[in-house]
Design a protein around this motif. Structure first.
Motif, PDB file in Angstrom:
ATOM      1  N   PRO A   1       9.521  11.498  18.309  1.00  0.00           N
ATOM      2  CA  PRO A   1      11.165  11.914  17.891  1.00  0.00           C
ATOM      3  C   PRO A   1      11.171  10.865  16.464  1.00  0.00           C
ATOM      4  O   PRO A   1      12.214  11.412  15.515  1.00  0.00           O
ATOM      5  CB  PRO A   1      11.731  11.790  19.124  1.00  0.00           C
ATOM      6  N   GLU A   2      11.320   9.775  16.467  1.00  0.00           N
ATOM      7  CA  GLU A   2      11.635   9.050  15.821  1.00  0.00           C
ATOM      8  C   GLU A   2      11.042   9.549  13.633  1.00  0.00           C
ATOM      9  O   GLU A   2      11.671   8.692  13.384  1.00  0.00           O
ATOM     10  CB  GLU A   2      11.846   7.503  15.449  1.00  0.00           C
ATOM     11  N   ASN A   3      10.270   9.777  13.743  1.00  0.00           N
ATOM     12  CA  ASN A   3       9.449  10.984  12.653  1.00  0.00           C
ATOM     13  C   ASN A   3       9.838  11.924  12.508  1.00  0.00           C
ATOM     14  O   ASN A   3       9.411  12.305  11.594  1.00  0.00           O
ATOM     15  CB  ASN A   3       7.833  10.299  12.318  1.00  0.00           C
TER      16      ASN A   3
ATOM     17  N   GLN B   1      13.680  21.114  10.460  1.00  0.00           N
ATOM     18  CA  GLN B   1      12.898  19.972  10.553  1.00  0.00           C
ATOM     19  C   GLN B   1      12.360  19.820   9.952  1.00  0.00           C
ATOM     20  O   GLN B   1      10.860  20.228  10.348  1.00  0.00           O
ATOM     21  CB  GLN B   1      13.445  20.597  12.569  1.00  0.00           C
ATOM     22  N   VAL B   2      11.647  18.119   9.809  1.00  0.00           N
ATOM     23  CA  VAL B   2      11.281  17.874   8.987  1.00  0.00           C
ATOM     24  C   VAL B   2      10.404  17.083   9.815  1.00  0.00           C
ATOM     25  O   VAL B   2      10.561  15.747  10.489  1.00  0.00           O
ATOM     26  CB  VAL B   2      10.957  17.958   8.050  1.00  0.00           C
ATOM     27  N   TYR B   3       8.751  16.474  10.089  1.00  0.00           N
ATOM     28  CA  TYR B   3       7.864  15.135  10.863  1.00  0.00           C
ATOM     29  C   TYR B   3       7.877  14.426   8.937  1.00  0.00           C
ATOM     30  O   TYR B   3       7.293  14.950   8.233  1.00  0.00           O
ATOM     31  CB  TYR B   3       6.643  16.025  10.198  1.00  0.00           C
ATOM     32  N   THR B   4       8.325  13.159   9.205  1.00  0.00           N
ATOM     33  CA  THR B   4       8.038  12.078   7.992  1.00  0.00           C
ATOM     34  C   THR B   4       7.593  10.435   9.218  1.00  0.00           C
ATOM     35  O   THR B   4       8.367  10.619   9.545  1.00  0.00           O
ATOM     36  CB  THR B   4       9.513  11.621   7.085  1.00  0.00           C
TER      37      THR B   4
ATOM     38  N   GLN C   1       4.698   7.674   1.742  1.00  0.00           N
ATOM     39  CA  GLN C   1       5.369   8.577   2.949  1.00  0.00           C
ATOM     40  C   GLN C   1       4.945  10.495   3.081  1.00  0.00           C
ATOM     41  O   GLN C   1       4.562  10.053   2.178  1.00  0.00           O
ATOM     42  CB  GLN C   1       7.085   7.941   2.341  1.00  0.00           C
ATOM     43  N   ILE C   2       5.103  10.246   3.908  1.00  0.00           N
ATOM     44  CA  ILE C   2       4.183  12.039   3.990  1.00  0.00           C
ATOM     45  C   ILE C   2       5.419  12.560   4.745  1.00  0.00           C
ATOM     46  O   ILE C   2       5.996  12.112   6.025  1.00  0.00           O
ATOM     47  CB  ILE C   2       2.328  11.868   4.865  1.00  0.00           C
TER      48      ILE C   2
END
Length: 318
Positions: free
Chosen positions: A234-236, A248-251, A221-222
């Motif tokens: 948007p799901e990430n 607000q994070v990106y994963t 995972q990043i």
């Protein structure tokens, strides 16, 4: 001749003496009160501590963690401290796909350890939760029925424990990445600022947080806070509010690219060129040997596309 009788009243107590007696009485009360306060202050006050249990069911093993925190939150966020960790003996729960009924009982030893750590009076109110990661995500893709039976066995064991069962489920890759990011930044103290650091923190447009790269057994995972988050995926994108601040994070989770599954994919590629049933592998120590059942090996969703017609294979260290 009779002696004359003398009659009259006793002399009254003087007002000065009355005042002195009252003052002495009040002074005694004051001394008693001070002693009582001193004794009370020296007594340890009961702490309002809460407990929680989390089981991290990874692809290769399961860990049980016991946490504690003050009931009063700090800026709408609980201040959590880990007080116990127990590694469950045996494989991860996905390793019980051929004997699902054994998955739950494998947790009992660590649950007993949690009982000894948490005061018995708080057992019923202590939440217990199990989150399964990529190993179970792969098993669900491979055999959904087996995955359901494993989770059912685990759930039955946790329900029978004296704790407040909150669920046992397979978490998404996004959740796994986000939880890891929160943990890393919590331990680094990036969320909680004070003094001049807090002022400097508030003046910056981008939060001073660290990105997290989590290399697991079956997935990687990043997760990070990005200046530019688009609607492309948007799901990430996930949103959190921690210590009064919004994040607000990106994963993104890369299934099949954890340490163990990456090795499996490498072996699957090597099998395409092997000329006999013996495959030297530089990833193993010299002298180490392992026999692989080819039919089971290629049932794995990470290697199924590279399936070949060979019944068995022995891998050895170079």
């Amino acid at each position: 001749m009779d002696e004359p009788k003398v009659t009259g009243t006793k002399p009254k107590m003087s007002s000065t003496r009355m005042i002195l007696l009252i003052l002495a009485f009040l002074s005694t009360l004051a001394v008693i009160a001070l002693i009582a306060v001193a004794v009370t202050q020296n007594q340890p006050l009961p702490e309002n501590i809460k407990y929680g249990i989390v089981l991290d069911a990874g692809s290769s093993h399961t860990n049980l963690y016991v946490y504690e925190w003050p009931a009063e939150k700090e800026n709408d966020t609980g201040v959590v401290k880990q007080v116990e960790v127990c590694k469950v003996e045996g494989p991860g729960i996905s390793g019980y796909s051929h004997a699902p009924e054994k998955a739950g009982p494998s947790l009992e030893q660590c649950l007993q350890q949690a009982k000894e750590v948490i005061p018995s009076a708080q057992h019923k109110e202590t939440p217990v939760y199990l989150g399964a990661t990529a190993g179970m995500r792969l098993l669900r893709l491979q055999n959904e029925s087996a995955a359901d039976k494993v989770l059912s066995s685990v759930g039955n064991t946790l329900r029978s424990a004296p704790f407040n069962f909150q669920g046992a489920r397979i978490i998404t890759g996004q959740e796994e990445g986000a939880y890891g990011w929160i943990t890393i930044n919590y331990l680094l103290g990036n969320f909680k600022q004070s003094g001049w650091k807090k002022l400097l923190h508030s003046l910056k447009s981008l939060s001073e947080t660290s990105g997290a790269l989590d290399l697991g057994g079956a997935s990687t995972q990043i997760t990070f806070v990005s200046k530019e988050l688009t609607s492309e995926s948007p799901e990430n994108q996930l949103y959190f509010r921690l210590y009064g601040k919004d994040y607000q994070v990106y994963t993104h989770s890369f299934l099949c690219y954890g340490k163990d599954q990456a090795l499996q994919q490498k072996l699957a590629r090597d099998l395409q060129t092997v000329e006999n049933s013996l495959l030297p592998d530089p990833c193993f120590h010299k002298g180490y040997e392992r026999t692989i059942n080819i039919s089971d090996f290629f049932k794995n969703p990470c290697t199924s596309e590279k399936k070949m017609a060979m019944s068995s294979l022995k891998t050895t260290g170079k």
